[in-house]
Structure formats: C-alpha cells, structure tokens
Design a protein around this motif. Structure first.
Motif, mmCIF file in Angstrom:
data_model
loop_
_atom_site.group_PDB
_atom_site.id
_atom_site.type_symbol
_atom_site.label_atom_id
_atom_site.label_comp_id
_atom_site.label_asym_id
_atom_site.label_seq_id
_atom_site.Cartn_x
_atom_site.Cartn_y
_atom_site.Cartn_z
ATOM 1 N N LEU A 155 0.814 -1.060 0.079
ATOM 2 C CA LEU A 155 -0.021 0.005 -0.023
ATOM 3 C C LEU A 155 0.729 1.415 -0.053
ATOM 4 N N PHE A 156 1.974 1.361 0.940
ATOM 5 C CA PHE A 156 2.877 2.378 0.739
ATOM 6 C C PHE A 156 3.357 2.489 -0.841
ATOM 7 N N LEU A 157 3.755 1.724 -1.500
ATOM 8 C CA LEU A 157 4.492 1.675 -2.778
ATOM 9 C C LEU A 157 3.307 2.374 -3.577
ATOM 10 N N MET A 158 1.872 1.806 -3.473
ATOM 11 C CA MET A 158 0.910 2.440 -4.063
ATOM 12 C C MET A 158 0.554 3.893 -3.993
ATOM 13 N N MET A 159 0.748 4.138 -2.752
ATOM 14 C CA MET A 159 0.139 5.457 -2.300
ATOM 15 C C MET A 159 1.111 6.618 -2.569
ATOM 16 N N TYR A 160 2.564 6.331 -2.116
ATOM 17 C CA TYR A 160 3.558 7.323 -2.194
ATOM 18 C C TYR A 160 3.482 8.125 -3.531
ATOM 19 N N PRO A 161 3.399 7.488 -4.612
ATOM 20 C CA PRO A 161 3.661 8.137 -6.025
ATOM 21 C C PRO A 161 2.411 9.094 -6.336
ATOM 22 N N ALA A 162 1.598 8.603 -5.649
ATOM 23 C CA ALA A 162 0.298 9.373 -5.880
ATOM 24 C C ALA A 162 0.365 10.843 -4.888
ATOM 25 N N MET A 163 0.899 10.516 -3.922
ATOM 26 C CA MET A 163 0.918 11.746 -2.807
ATOM 27 C C MET A 163 2.140 12.550 -3.340
ATOM 28 N N THR A 164 2.983 12.025 -4.307
ATOM 29 C CA THR A 164 4.063 13.244 -4.787
ATOM 30 C C THR A 164 3.217 14.225 -5.664
ATOM 31 N N ASN A 165 1.962 14.008 -5.863
ATOM 32 C CA ASN A 165 1.414 14.935 -6.978
ATOM 33 C C ASN A 165 0.625 15.872 -5.966
ATOM 34 N N VAL A 166 0.606 15.904 -4.819
ATOM 35 C CA VAL A 166 -0.519 16.513 -3.967
ATOM 36 C C VAL A 166 0.434 17.801 -3.814
ATOM 37 N N ARG A 167 -0.169 19.017 -4.061
ATOM 38 C CA ARG A 167 0.330 20.375 -3.643
ATOM 39 C C ARG A 167 -0.403 20.815 -2.684
ATOM 40 N N LEU A 168 0.162 21.385 -1.600
ATOM 41 C CA LEU A 168 -0.746 21.775 -0.325
ATOM 42 C C LEU A 168 -1.801 22.807 -0.505
ATOM 43 N N THR A 169 -1.409 23.778 -1.584
ATOM 44 C CA THR A 169 -2.342 24.887 -2.014
ATOM 45 C C THR A 169 -3.592 24.275 -2.621
ATOM 46 N N GLU A 170 -3.413 23.119 -3.442
ATOM 47 C CA GLU A 170 -4.690 22.429 -3.837
ATOM 48 C C GLU A 170 -5.435 21.683 -2.881
ATOM 49 N N VAL A 171 -4.792 21.317 -1.891
ATOM 50 C CA VAL A 171 -5.528 20.398 -0.702
ATOM 51 C C VAL A 171 -6.365 21.756 0.056
ATOM 52 N N GLY A 172 -5.887 22.792 -0.115
ATOM 53 C CA GLY A 172 -6.607 23.840 0.747
ATOM 54 C C GLY A 172 -7.822 24.362 -0.185
ATOM 55 N N GLU A 173 -7.567 24.217 -1.340
ATOM 56 C CA GLU A 173 -8.688 24.451 -2.221
ATOM 57 C C GLU A 173 -9.796 23.571 -2.355
ATOM 58 N N ALA A 174 -9.546 22.258 -2.004
ATOM 59 C CA ALA A 174 -10.358 21.268 -2.023
ATOM 60 C C ALA A 174 -11.535 21.393 -0.776
ATOM 61 N N PHE A 175 -10.926 22.076 -0.088
ATOM 62 C CA PHE A 175 -11.745 21.932 1.146
ATOM 63 C C PHE A 175 -13.107 22.979 0.723
ATOM 64 N N ARG A 176 -12.876 23.784 -0.062
ATOM 65 C CA ARG A 176 -14.024 24.661 -0.491
ATOM 66 C C ARG A 176 -14.753 23.876 -1.486
ATOM 67 N N ALA A 177 -15.391 22.765 -1.084
ATOM 68 C CA ALA A 177 -16.124 22.078 -2.128
ATOM 69 C C ALA A 177 -17.391 21.494 -1.335
ATOM 70 N N PRO A 178 -18.183 22.356 -0.773
ATOM 71 C CA PRO A 178 -19.273 21.652 -0.088
ATOM 72 C C PRO A 178 -20.141 20.728 -0.827
#
Length: 369
Positions: free
Chosen positions: A76-99
C-alpha cells in the motif's frame, strides 16, 4: 542511451491500461499459487500494526506470520507514495472549499453504505459469521486505496485526500456506534482505527510531500515531470505486489473452498458497482467536473478493508476474519474495472477528451464549480 530507451519502453508498457488487466490476473494467480504451496492460511495472521510496533520496539521475530503481515502495508505504501507526490498543499486547501462534493461523500459513506451492505448481507449470506464479516466490511469508508483508484482514473487527488482525511476522523467516532447498531455488542480498541490512519495515509502523505518539495526545489516542475513515469510504474508495481500478497493470504483456501469467495463476491460486486454508478451519475447531474466526480465516486464506494481486518482479528472469530480478508480480493479487481469504466464514459457524461488508456499522472481541478 539504448538502455534508457529500453527502460522507457518498459515503463510505458507497464502503464498501458489495456495491459493492466493481464498484469492483475497474473498477480492474482501468482498469489494463489504461493498461498497454496506455502499453506499460508494455516498461519495465524499478525495485525500489520502489531508487526510494525514490534520492529520499532526491537522485539520483531521473523516468523512467517509476521513477514506476511508486513506485505500489505509495504504494498500500500508503494501504491500511495507516487500519488502523494502529486499533492500540492495549496490544492488541498482549495479542495476544502467544495461543500457539494463533500456532502455527497458524507451522505453515501455514513448514511447509505453501512445499511446497503447490511441489506446485501442479509439477502445473500446465510452463514451468520460470514454475514457479520460482510457487515463489518461495510462500516468504514476507505482511507488508502481510493486515492490510488482516483489517481489511476485521472481524478482530483487533492480532493480525494481531503475526503479521506475527513472520513478517517469521522469513522473513529462512528465505527463503534455502527458496530453496536448493526452487529451487536462488539469490543475493540478504537486506537486501531487511529493507528491505521497514520500507517496507511499519514506515512505515504508525508513521504510524498517531502519528495515533491525536495525535487521541485532542486530542479523545478520539469524535474518532477521527469520522475512521473518512474513513479507511475512504482504505483502499478505496488498494486500488483499488494494483489499477490492478499491472494497469497488465502490462496490455498480459495482452491479448497471456492464457494466462500463466490458467496462473498456476489453482494460485494453489487455493492461496489451500484454505489459507484449512482454517485458517478449524481455527480454528473450536479455538474461536477469529471476529476471531482471521480474523487467523489471512489471515496463514496471504497471500503476500509484494513480497519475491517484489524477489528475482525482482534474482536471476532476466525470465520469473521476470513470474510474480511476475502473482501479486498473482490474489491480491488472490481474497483479497477470501475477505473476503466469511469474513463470510458467520461466523454459521454462530462464531455472533453476521450479516455486516455494509460495510467499517467492526474491533473487536479479546482473544485467548487
């Protein structure tokens, strides 16, 4: 130069979504053969978190049970880690604004899914312990693999990450309530849920974010783009490795008692196909972007087999634990089929380009439309 071209061709072949079903079936077969040859299901399964705690404390014993228990978290770590390298923290903040997207996920995860799985268990499963295992499997939304399925289907990974984080907090509060309501008097340590969140979500997230920050600081986004084919391949290899381990866990049992797998497969396949299809269509009807709809649908559909297995091992009989272990053997192939279906129906439901058949990196979309 020639070696680099050969490597690039191999990576492209691994990422070719048309070949992925072949790789998946081969991995399942390898797992079944290994499980049968080694009689792995004769060994008691050590909860992965307990094995990792033993390593940290210096008390780990290299037994077959302990070694096998580490296979799933490693995969699961090998699966998840590459996907997590695409995460930009600014986009995570924007995703919170999706009620609206968040509302759909919460309703289907905590109002619809547990009771739909209860209905299917009562209709299709006669054995009371297998029925308990199936109900337990439906209690909690997934905290790990839905991010991979979102990633493979080119969905909004930052949005999926936000949903998973919120689901993980809510399920820590609601799993004991739902277990008591739908199963009966169940006693288990709620810390199992919290520890699973850290293990299956927290570690790959931290590793992925730190990797992205280090690579971008040294070489910019171009350097990150150069890494993506290799990271995509690591993710696919992690998926295939996880399948081998999961099917090895009960490989000999699958050959000896295949009807158990069939009995569990029918209600679980109905659950996953129905939940995903309904949420995906609702998302299209509500005007969500395809990327958001994929994140919403997979987050509303996937179940937390890691939590289900951990609770079953610590609080129930071996038969109940068996039902939860069989669960992901069915869930993963079905969800991969849904990845293909989502990309296939993208032009018809959402417009835009035809489905890309490779498993390249996802492009996050700003939510809230």
């Amino acid at each position: 130069m020639e070696r680099r071209r050969v490597t690039a061709r191999l990576l492209a072949r691994l990422e070719d979504f048309r070949l992925l079903p072949i790789f998946v079936v081969a991995s399942m077969a390898i797992g079944i053969v290994l499980g049968n040859v080694l009689s792995i299901s004769d060994f008691s399964l050590t909860p992965p978190i307990d094995a990792i705690k033993a390593i940290a404390a210096g008390t780990f014993e290299p037994t077959v049970s302990n070694a096998i228990s580490l296979g799933v978290p490693i995969g699961l770590f090998l699966m998840m880690y590459p996907a997590m390298t695409n995460v930009r923290l600014t986009e995570v903040g924007e995703a919170f604004r999706a009620p609206r997207q968040l509302a759909v996920v919460l309703v289907f995860n905590f109002v619809v899914a547990p009771f739909f799985m209860l209905l299917l268990a009562n209709v299709f499963i006669a054995d009371p312990e297998l029925r308990t295992g199936l109900i337990l499997y439906g209690l909690a939304p997934c905290i790990a693999m839905v991010i991979i399925f979102t990633y493979l289907a080119k969905g909004n990974v930052p949005m999926a990450l936000v949903f998973v984080a919120l689901d993980s907090v809510i399920q820590m509060l609601l799993i004991p309530v739902y277990a008591r309501l739908l199963i009966g008097d169940v006693s288990f340590d709620v810390r199992v849920v919290a520890e699973s969140v850290v293990l299956y979500l927290g570690l790959p997230l931290v590793a992925g974010v730190l990797t992205r920050r280090a690579v971008v600081r040294r070489g910019g986004e171009a350097a990150m783009d150069r890494l993506k084919p290799g990271l995509n391949a690591v993710s696919i290899l992690g998926l295939l490795f996880t399948l081998i381990v999961m099917f090895a866990l009960k490989g000999d049992l699958i050959l000896r008692r295949p009807l158990i797998v069939v009995e569990m497969a029918v209600p679980m396949a109905i659950f996953f196909f129905t939940m995903f299809t309904i949420v995906f269509l609702i998302s299209a009807r509500l005007g969500f972007a395809y990327e958001d709809a994929v994140a919403v649908a997979f987050n509303s559909t996937g179940r937390d087999f890691e939590i289900a297995i951990a609770i079953a091992i610590t609080a129930f009989s071996p038969t109940v634990a068996l039902a939860t272990v069989v669960g992901p053997l069915i869930e993963v192939p079905v969800m991969l089929a849904l990845v293909w279906g989502a990309m296939r129906f993208r032009p018809r439901l959402f417009g835009g380009p035809a489905a890309d058949r490779s498993t390249g990196a996802t492009t996050a979309v700003v939510p809230g439309r």
